[in-house]
Design a protein around this motif. Structure first.
Motif, PDB file in Angstrom:
ATOM      1  N   ILE A  87       0.833  -1.214   0.000  1.00 15.56           N
ATOM      2  CA  ILE A  87       0.000   0.000   0.000  1.00 15.56           C
ATOM      3  C   ILE A  87       0.867   1.262   0.000  1.00 15.56           C
ATOM      4  O   ILE A  87       0.633   2.196  -0.760  1.00 15.56           O
ATOM      5  CB  ILE A  87      -0.963   0.004   1.211  1.00 15.56           C
ATOM      6  CG1 ILE A  87      -1.998  -1.116   1.054  1.00 15.56           C
ATOM      7  CG2 ILE A  87      -1.660   1.354   1.361  1.00 15.56           C
ATOM      8  CD1 ILE A  87      -2.892  -1.326   2.265  1.00 15.56           C
ATOM      9  N   ALA A  88       1.880   1.289   0.854  1.00 15.82           N
ATOM     10  CA  ALA A  88       2.652   2.535   1.015  1.00 15.82           C
ATOM     11  C   ALA A  88       3.659   2.754  -0.102  1.00 15.82           C
ATOM     12  O   ALA A  88       3.876   3.890  -0.517  1.00 15.82           O
ATOM     13  CB  ALA A  88       3.369   2.534   2.356  1.00 15.82           C
ATOM     14  N   LEU A  89       4.297   1.679  -0.566  1.00 17.21           N
ATOM     15  CA  LEU A  89       5.420   1.850  -1.493  1.00 17.21           C
ATOM     16  C   LEU A  89       5.164   1.319  -2.896  1.00 17.21           C
ATOM     17  O   LEU A  89       5.683   1.864  -3.859  1.00 17.21           O
ATOM     18  CB  LEU A  89       6.659   1.121  -0.951  1.00 17.21           C
ATOM     19  CG  LEU A  89       7.230   1.628   0.361  1.00 17.21           C
ATOM     20  CD1 LEU A  89       8.248   0.639   0.889  1.00 17.21           C
ATOM     21  CD2 LEU A  89       7.874   2.993   0.157  1.00 17.21           C
ATOM     22  N   GLY A  90       4.435   0.230  -2.982  1.00 12.06           N
ATOM     23  CA  GLY A  90       4.395  -0.447  -4.275  1.00 12.06           C
ATOM     24  C   GLY A  90       5.751  -1.093  -4.477  1.00 12.06           C
ATOM     25  O   GLY A  90       6.190  -1.897  -3.663  1.00 12.06           O
ATOM     26  N   CYS A  91       6.440  -0.737  -5.531  1.00 11.16           N
ATOM     27  CA  CYS A  91       7.777  -1.295  -5.795  1.00 11.16           C
ATOM     28  C   CYS A  91       8.843  -0.219  -5.595  1.00 11.16           C
ATOM     29  O   CYS A  91       8.567   0.961  -5.754  1.00 11.16           O
ATOM     30  CB  CYS A  91       7.873  -1.764  -7.240  1.00 11.16           C
ATOM     31  SG  CYS A  91       6.615  -2.955  -7.693  1.00 11.16           S
ATOM     32  N   ALA A 102       6.473  12.796   5.895  1.00 14.86           N
ATOM     33  CA  ALA A 102       6.073  11.714   4.980  1.00 14.86           C
ATOM     34  C   ALA A 102       7.293  11.166   4.224  1.00 14.86           C
ATOM     35  O   ALA A 102       7.396   9.949   4.015  1.00 14.86           O
ATOM     36  CB  ALA A 102       5.020  12.227   4.007  1.00 14.86           C
ATOM     37  N   ALA A 103       8.225  12.042   3.839  1.00 12.83           N
ATOM     38  CA  ALA A 103       9.434  11.570   3.133  1.00 12.83           C
ATOM     39  C   ALA A 103      10.264  10.696   4.067  1.00 12.83           C
ATOM     40  O   ALA A 103      10.801   9.653   3.668  1.00 12.83           O
ATOM     41  CB  ALA A 103      10.248  12.760   2.634  1.00 12.83           C
ATOM     42  N   GLU A 105      11.623   4.967   6.375  1.00 13.20           N
ATOM     43  CA  GLU A 105      11.408   3.896   7.371  1.00 13.20           C
ATOM     44  C   GLU A 105      10.723   2.701   6.704  1.00 13.20           C
ATOM     45  O   GLU A 105      11.087   1.556   6.945  1.00 13.20           O
ATOM     46  CB  GLU A 105      10.484   4.402   8.500  1.00 13.20           C
ATOM     47  CG  GLU A 105      11.189   5.092   9.627  1.00 13.20           C
ATOM     48  CD  GLU A 105      10.264   5.282  10.839  1.00 13.20           C
ATOM     49  OE1 GLU A 105       9.090   4.855  10.814  1.00 13.20           O
ATOM     50  OE2 GLU A 105      10.747   5.871  11.821  1.00 13.20           O
ATOM     51  N   SER A 106       9.708   2.986   5.882  1.00 12.18           N
ATOM     52  CA  SER A 106       8.966   1.893   5.230  1.00 12.18           C
ATOM     53  C   SER A 106       9.859   1.103   4.286  1.00 12.18           C
ATOM     54  O   SER A 106       9.770  -0.133   4.222  1.00 12.18           O
ATOM     55  CB  SER A 106       7.782   2.440   4.428  1.00 12.18           C
ATOM     56  OG  SER A 106       6.903   3.129   5.262  1.00 12.18           O
ATOM     57  N   PHE A 159      12.096  -1.094   6.437  1.00 13.19           N
ATOM     58  CA  PHE A 159      11.347  -2.182   7.077  1.00 13.19           C
ATOM     59  C   PHE A 159      11.018  -3.279   6.054  1.00 13.19           C
ATOM     60  O   PHE A 159      11.188  -4.465   6.311  1.00 13.19           O
ATOM     61  CB  PHE A 159      10.073  -1.603   7.703  1.00 13.19           C
ATOM     62  CG  PHE A 159       9.357  -2.565   8.603  1.00 13.19           C
ATOM     63  CD1 PHE A 159       9.971  -3.053   9.743  1.00 13.19           C
ATOM     64  CD2 PHE A 159       8.071  -2.979   8.312  1.00 13.19           C
ATOM     65  CE1 PHE A 159       9.314  -3.962  10.578  1.00 13.19           C
ATOM     66  CE2 PHE A 159       7.412  -3.884   9.146  1.00 13.19           C
ATOM     67  CZ  PHE A 159       8.029  -4.364  10.271  1.00 13.19           C
ATOM     68  N   TYR A 160      10.592  -2.849   4.885  1.00 13.06           N
ATOM     69  CA  TYR A 160      10.272  -3.776   3.788  1.00 13.06           C
ATOM     70  C   TYR A 160      11.533  -4.561   3.399  1.00 13.06           C
ATOM     71  O   TYR A 160      11.499  -5.794   3.238  1.00 13.06           O
ATOM     72  CB  TYR A 160       9.736  -2.937   2.629  1.00 13.06           C
ATOM     73  CG  TYR A 160       9.411  -3.636   1.329  1.00 13.06           C
ATOM     74  CD1 TYR A 160       9.102  -4.993   1.252  1.00 13.06           C
ATOM     75  CD2 TYR A 160       9.374  -2.900   0.137  1.00 13.06           C
ATOM     76  CE1 TYR A 160       8.784  -5.585   0.032  1.00 13.06           C
ATOM     77  CE2 TYR A 160       9.051  -3.485  -1.079  1.00 13.06           C
ATOM     78  CZ  TYR A 160       8.768  -4.824  -1.125  1.00 13.06           C
ATOM     79  OH  TYR A 160       8.459  -5.407  -2.329  1.00 13.06           O
ATOM     80  N   ALA A 161      12.658  -3.864   3.276  1.00 14.28           N
ATOM     81  CA  ALA A 161      13.907  -4.538   2.876  1.00 14.28           C
ATOM     82  C   ALA A 161      14.331  -5.548   3.941  1.00 14.28           C
ATOM     83  O   ALA A 161      14.783  -6.655   3.618  1.00 14.28           O
ATOM     84  CB  ALA A 161      15.007  -3.498   2.660  1.00 14.28           C
ATOM     85  N   GLU A 162      14.158  -5.190   5.207  1.00 12.15           N
ATOM     86  CA  GLU A 162      14.542  -6.118   6.287  1.00 12.15           C
ATOM     87  C   GLU A 162      13.648  -7.362   6.262  1.00 12.15           C
ATOM     88  O   GLU A 162      14.124  -8.494   6.403  1.00 12.15           O
ATOM     89  CB  GLU A 162      14.458  -5.409   7.642  1.00 12.15           C
ATOM     90  CG  GLU A 162      14.936  -6.289   8.780  1.00 12.15           C
ATOM     91  CD  GLU A 162      15.086  -5.571  10.109  1.00 12.15           C
ATOM     92  OE1 GLU A 162      14.895  -4.339  10.166  1.00 12.15           O
ATOM     93  OE2 GLU A 162      15.398  -6.257  11.099  1.00 12.15           O
TER      94      GLU A 162
END
Ligand code: 13P
Length: 268
Positions: free
Chosen positions: A123-127, A171-172, A177-178, A181-184
């Motif tokens: 939702i937040a990043l997509g790819c 937001a940036a 952070e997102s 977190f996704y990469a981890e």
């Protein structure tokens, strides 16, 4: 209206947050905020972003000329990269560059963050694609990042780090952070035998939630409104794939903005 001094303090706060979270080492990373069409505040080069005070922050114009800087401070060596983001994305008001461990490891390994594995990341990043390597402080970085700017709000910089940008500084930063977190999660789930990916239908349902929330910024949910599969698992190269979708992107942005306003008026 928020004063310039207040924005300088906010930049220092975000610098401390990226430093305290280990997203930068030593003097790494940089932050900027757009304060008018031709004025930007940015972190100085060569200082720890964890220990800045408002006097450290420099003011530049859109060509990178210094409008104000206290003695001993010069704008970030990566300011050209920030200015390219503002040039190509008029909706962006703040840019954060950092070297978070997991995201940077993916950038070093040359692996984009494209697997749909958890709802918030979808939702937040997509790819999150990888911009080809460029020598720090040269025009190579802005030139390589540029093609991803119309389609993404977060980009890995090959063998270097990560870049996020949004309509506000907070937001940036949250985007950074997102990404980390996704990469981890991606790294650790790969160690556990590989993540279980969402199906196309599951991804589309998450895109639908993003559209309903009227979230602004660039995202496959908006870019690929009429596409069956969206951008996930596109190997991060859909900057090209989505090029013809720019018109539908603009329409989707407008729909997102209107939906947001309606939701706000309804008090949702
Ligand atoms: P500056 O201190 O010049 O902003 O550079 C830090 C950095 O991380 C370069 O990539």
């Amino acid at each position: 209206m928020v004063s310039e001094y207040e924005i300088k303090k906010q930049i220092c706060d975000i610098g401390k947050r990226i430093y305290d979270r280990g997203m930068v080492a030593a003097n790494d990373g940089n932050i900027s905020v757009k304060i008018s069409d031709n004025e930007f505040l940015c972190t100085p080069t060569g200082v720890s972003k964890g220990f800045m005070t408002p006097e450290f922050i420099c003011k530049i114009d859109k060509q990178g000329n210094v409008l104000q800087a206290n003695p001993g401070f010069k704008p970030s060596s990566e300011i050209k990269m920030h200015l390219r983001v503002y040039e190509k994305r008029p909706d962006v008001n703040a840019v954060v560059h950092a070297h978070p461990i997991y995201a940077t490891s993916f950038a070093i390994a040359g692996i984009p963050l494209t697997q749909p594995i958890m709802p918030e990341a979808v939702i937040a990043l997509g790819c999150v694609p990888i911009a080809e390597y460029g020598t720090p402080s040269t025009m190579e970085i802005p030139d390589h990042v540029e093609k991803y700017l119309p389609y993404y709000d977060a980009v890995l910089l090959e063998s270097h780090g990560a870049l996020t940008y949004s309509d506000s500084l907070l937001a940036a930063y949250h985007k950074m952070e997102s990404v980390e977190f996704y990469a981890e999660l991606l790294f650790k789930s790969r160690q556990l035998g590989g993540p279980k990916e969402f199906s196309k239908e599951q991804v589309e349902r998450l895109y639908e939630i993003r559209r309903k929330f009227g979230m602004t910024g660039k995202h496959p949910a908006n870019l690929c409104l009429n596409k069956e599969s969206g951008c996930h698992n596109c190997t991060g190269a859909c900057g090209g794939d989505c090029a013809g979708k720019a018109a539908s992107d603009d329409k989707a942005d407008l729909i997102a903005k209107i939906t947001k306003q309606v939701m706000e008026q309804l008090g949702k």
